[in-house]
Scaffold this motif. Sequence first.
Motif, PDB file in Angstrom:
ATOM      1  N   GLN A   1     -35.196 -25.355  16.501  1.00 51.85           N
ATOM      2  CA  GLN A   1     -34.227 -26.449  16.548  1.00 51.85           C
ATOM      3  C   GLN A   1     -33.111 -26.179  17.548  1.00 51.85           C
ATOM      4  O   GLN A   1     -32.429 -27.094  18.004  1.00 51.85           O
ATOM      5  CB  GLN A   1     -33.568 -26.651  15.171  1.00 51.85           C
ATOM      6  N   GLY A   2     -32.867 -24.889  17.835  1.00 55.69           N
ATOM      7  CA  GLY A   2     -31.773 -24.523  18.725  1.00 55.69           C
ATOM      8  C   GLY A   2     -30.414 -24.537  18.057  1.00 55.69           C
ATOM      9  O   GLY A   2     -29.382 -24.445  18.721  1.00 55.69           O
ATOM     10  N   GLN A   3     -30.401 -24.624  16.745  1.00 56.35           N
ATOM     11  CA  GLN A   3     -29.138 -24.603  16.002  1.00 56.35           C
ATOM     12  C   GLN A   3     -29.440 -24.395  14.517  1.00 56.35           C
ATOM     13  O   GLN A   3     -30.552 -24.587  14.060  1.00 56.35           O
ATOM     14  CB  GLN A   3     -28.358 -25.909  16.199  1.00 56.35           C
ATOM     15  N   GLY A   4     -28.399 -23.997  13.790  1.00 53.61           N
ATOM     16  CA  GLY A   4     -28.512 -23.777  12.354  1.00 53.61           C
ATOM     17  C   GLY A   4     -27.544 -22.696  11.923  1.00 53.61           C
ATOM     18  O   GLY A   4     -27.172 -21.821  12.714  1.00 53.61           O
ATOM     19  N   GLN A   5     -27.132 -22.769  10.679  1.00 54.81           N
ATOM     20  CA  GLN A   5     -26.185 -21.796  10.133  1.00 54.81           C
ATOM     21  C   GLN A   5     -26.750 -21.203   8.851  1.00 54.81           C
ATOM     22  O   GLN A   5     -27.142 -21.940   7.929  1.00 54.81           O
ATOM     23  CB  GLN A   5     -24.840 -22.464   9.842  1.00 54.81           C
ATOM     24  N   VAL A   6     -26.776 -19.881   8.788  1.00 51.44           N
ATOM     25  CA  VAL A   6     -27.249 -19.160   7.606  1.00 51.44           C
ATOM     26  C   VAL A   6     -26.113 -18.268   7.123  1.00 51.44           C
ATOM     27  O   VAL A   6     -25.497 -17.545   7.916  1.00 51.44           O
ATOM     28  CB  VAL A   6     -28.487 -18.297   7.925  1.00 51.44           C
ATOM     29  N   LEU A   7     -25.843 -18.317   5.836  1.00 55.17           N
ATOM     30  CA  LEU A   7     -24.828 -17.457   5.242  1.00 55.17           C
ATOM     31  C   LEU A   7     -25.450 -16.681   4.089  1.00 55.17           C
ATOM     32  O   LEU A   7     -26.024 -17.276   3.164  1.00 55.17           O
ATOM     33  CB  LEU A   7     -23.635 -18.265   4.739  1.00 55.17           C
ATOM     34  N   ILE A   8     -25.328 -15.364   4.158  1.00 53.25           N
ATOM     35  CA  ILE A   8     -25.806 -14.480   3.093  1.00 53.25           C
ATOM     36  C   ILE A   8     -24.584 -13.925   2.381  1.00 53.25           C
ATOM     37  O   ILE A   8     -23.725 -13.296   3.004  1.00 53.25           O
ATOM     38  CB  ILE A   8     -26.649 -13.325   3.667  1.00 53.25           C
ATOM     39  N   ILE A   9     -24.490 -14.171   1.091  1.00 54.59           N
ATOM     40  CA  ILE A   9     -23.351 -13.685   0.304  1.00 54.59           C
ATOM     41  C   ILE A   9     -23.740 -12.351  -0.315  1.00 54.59           C
ATOM     42  O   ILE A   9     -24.684 -12.265  -1.101  1.00 54.59           O
ATOM     43  CB  ILE A   9     -22.956 -14.712  -0.768  1.00 54.59           C
ATOM     44  N   THR A  10     -23.021 -11.309   0.094  1.00 53.40           N
ATOM     45  CA  THR A  10     -23.318  -9.966  -0.391  1.00 53.40           C
ATOM     46  C   THR A  10     -22.184  -9.511  -1.314  1.00 53.40           C
ATOM     47  O   THR A  10     -21.940 -10.131  -2.328  1.00 53.40           O
ATOM     48  CB  THR A  10     -23.551  -9.006   0.787  1.00 53.40           C
ATOM     49  N   SER A  11     -21.513  -8.450  -0.965  1.00 51.84           N
ATOM     50  CA  SER A  11     -20.455  -7.920  -1.818  1.00 51.84           C
ATOM     51  C   SER A  11     -19.449  -7.164  -0.971  1.00 51.84           C
ATOM     52  O   SER A  11     -19.819  -6.506   0.011  1.00 51.84           O
ATOM     53  CB  SER A  11     -21.044  -6.974  -2.868  1.00 51.84           C
ATOM     54  N   ALA A  12     -18.184  -7.247  -1.365  1.00 49.61           N
ATOM     55  CA  ALA A  12     -17.154  -6.475  -0.672  1.00 49.61           C
ATOM     56  C   ALA A  12     -17.348  -4.983  -0.861  1.00 49.61           C
ATOM     57  O   ALA A  12     -16.811  -4.181  -0.085  1.00 49.61           O
ATOM     58  CB  ALA A  12     -15.771  -6.896  -1.170  1.00 49.61           C
ATOM     59  N   SER A  13     -18.124  -4.602  -1.860  1.00 52.65           N
ATOM     60  CA  SER A  13     -18.428  -3.176  -2.042  1.00 52.65           C
ATOM     61  C   SER A  13     -19.231  -2.627  -0.864  1.00 52.65           C
ATOM     62  O   SER A  13     -19.328  -1.406  -0.692  1.00 52.65           O
ATOM     63  CB  SER A  13     -19.198  -2.957  -3.348  1.00 52.65           C
TER      64      SER A  13
END
Length: 252
Positions: free
Chosen positions: A134-146
């Motif tokens: 597509q030439g675009q897109g946003q992925v967010l992975i929520i991990t941990s501040a640890s």
Amino acid sequence: MAQDSQSSPRPVAVVADGHFYVGPELCRHFAQRGFNLVVGNASDELASELRGLGAVVEVVPNVQDLSLPENSELLVERALSKFGQIDSAVMFSGQIVTGRFVNSSLDDLRSVLVGCVEAPYNFMKAVVPKMTPQGQGQVLIITSASAARPTPGAPLYSAARAGASMLVKNVADEVARTGVQVNAVGTNFMDFPEFLEATGAKDPAVREMFEKQVPMRRLGRMDEFASFCAPFLDGTSTFTTGQYVSYAGGWV
């Protein structure tokens, strides 16, 4: 309304789990910003609320275990068959595991790696290759501040979360030229049932003890965390990738 196998006139977001943690609040943010949604494990009440905000909602039940590759694959498949595209995708996973390193076992390590590293791997492996053409897109992975500092009492968890955050950075670097963004945010000291249960902070005295560890002297709310995540997902900021940011009231 979008039709099957056709491009949606609205952007499309995949929220891997709409059942708990920040999932419901993220879904509300997306709907309010004009997105259609594919949501794992959403309740009927949440789906109805999102539709009331104008979103077309595709609910995918029983996909909460993202350590199973087929669950991420099913979310992607349903998004593409329903809307023909994926513009944003977000996931969180990983059970909070506590205990001293000297008392741990190899089985403990393997267990924490499944939820904290394999699950993000599976999600990105399913989503990212569909976004790059597509030439675009946003992925967010929520991990941990640890992941960002040594964490007494949770060394295996901290190390596994750090591995996931570095995996995000590597994936982001690999696909940056395609226009796809991949970022991570990591939390700690958040006010949600699983954290309170795992830490004993349902007890007011214990909660107060934890709040004293946070420079801001309180636990984080899900609504404000969803707002923090929004620029990584809603298409308003498209020049940031390969980043890890902690969200922990100044603890990191």
